[in-house]
Design an enzyme around this catalytic site. Structure first.
Site, PDB file in Angstrom:
ATOM      1  N   PRO A 155       1.172  -1.595  -0.441  1.00  0.00           N
ATOM      2  CA  PRO A 155      -0.292   0.130   0.202  1.00  0.00           C
ATOM      3  C   PRO A 155       0.991   1.041  -0.142  1.00  0.00           C
ATOM      4  CG  PRO A 155      -0.806  -1.480   1.627  1.00  0.00           C
ATOM      5  CD  PRO A 155       0.882  -1.841   1.298  1.00  0.00           C
ATOM      6  N   GLU A 156       0.445   1.888  -0.814  1.00  0.00           N
ATOM      7  CA  GLU A 156       0.974   3.911  -0.652  1.00  0.00           C
ATOM      8  C   GLU A 156       0.774   4.602   0.143  1.00  0.00           C
ATOM      9  OE1 GLU A 156       2.902   4.391  -4.432  1.00  0.00           O
ATOM     10  OE2 GLU A 156       3.152   2.152  -5.253  1.00  0.00           O
TER      11      GLU A 156
END
Length: 270
Positions: A2-3
């Protein structure tokens, strides 16, 4: 992994349910995460009110009255707000227990995430040397131009360096450089100020669009409501090697920069 947008979507999803509530303790079922959970987490948080939920790069920070809980989702972690009595599933490693029978449950099959107690968040090694936020005022063209001067590092690696700017991971670096028309292989020190202005605008636009659309669909990413992100519908280059460029129709090229998959258009990006 996840960014920034996925982490921001998570923050926006859980904050309204928990901000201002008092913690009653914590349950640590398995503290063997990438960074071990504090043995005394329950004691440290018990009785404290959650004052604020904020994000620093890809870290979630839960600010209490006397300290901060840092949460990193790792490769497969996600958070859900549930009743404390909700059935426990495999890989539900940590519960933060709140008043009124609520809990914030951390689920992480690969255990690459983290749930840490920080007495002084601003001075913690994980946070102390991070660069500015890409959606904040400190991130600008002049800043990037000055930090990039005389540097031969590819601009994509430069943009992904958390000491330069936080939270611009591989997906969004690809998309931002395409939107700005900049070849990801170009040295950071060989980009004019005017082109950095376009890059800053592109980074902000791409991240804001991803946040608005719920994050990118990654195999393990789950939003706080249990659904998947869906920014993948809007991706122009990432994951599209060999497919036609959405601007000129030329086949998109793929290389590896810093060990990461990099997709670009050899006609539109220079």
């Amino acid at each position: 992994m996840p960014e920034l947008p996925e982490v921001e979507v998570t923050r926006l999803g859980i904050a309204p349910h928990l901000r201002g509530r008092r913690l009653e303790g914590a349950v640590v079922r398995d503290g063997r995460l990438r960074l071990p959970v504090n043995d005394d987490l329950a004691v440290r948080v018990s009785g404290q009110r959650l004052l604020n939920l904020r994000r620093r790069g890809k870290y979630l920070l839960l600010d209490l009255e006397r300290g901060t809980i840092l949460i990193h989702l790792g490769m497969s972690g996600h958070l859900r707000v549930l009743p404390q009595s909700a059935p426990v599933q495999k890989h539900d490693h940590v519960d933060l227990l709140f008043a009124d029978d609520l809990c914030l449950r951390f689920h992480d099959p690969r255990r690459f995430g983290a749930v840490l107690w920080l007495a002084d968040a601003d001075r913690h090694p994980l946070l102390q040397h991070l660069g500015p936020e890409p959606l904040g005022d400190a991130f600008g063209a002049e800043y990037l131009y000055q930090r990039g001067r005389n540097r031969q590092i590819p601009v994509k690696s430069f943009l992904m360096d958390a000491h330069i700017v936080v939270g611009v991971g591989n997906i969004y670096a690809n998309e931002s450089l395409f939107a700005a028309g900049i070849d990801p292989r170009r040295p950071a020190g060989r980009i004019a100020l005017s082109r950095y202005m376009k890059l800053v605008q592109a980074v902000r636009a791409v991240l804001e669009a991803a946040i608005a659309q719920g994050g990118t669909t990654l195999r393990d990413f789950t939003r706080p409501d249990g659904g998947n992100g869906y920014f993948r519908l809007s991706l122009a280059v990432y994951g599209r090697e060999g497919e036609p460029c959405t601007h000129c129709g030329a086949p998109l090229q793929g290389v590896r920069i810093g060990g990461r998959a990099t997709i670009y258009c050899s006609r539109c990006q220079r």
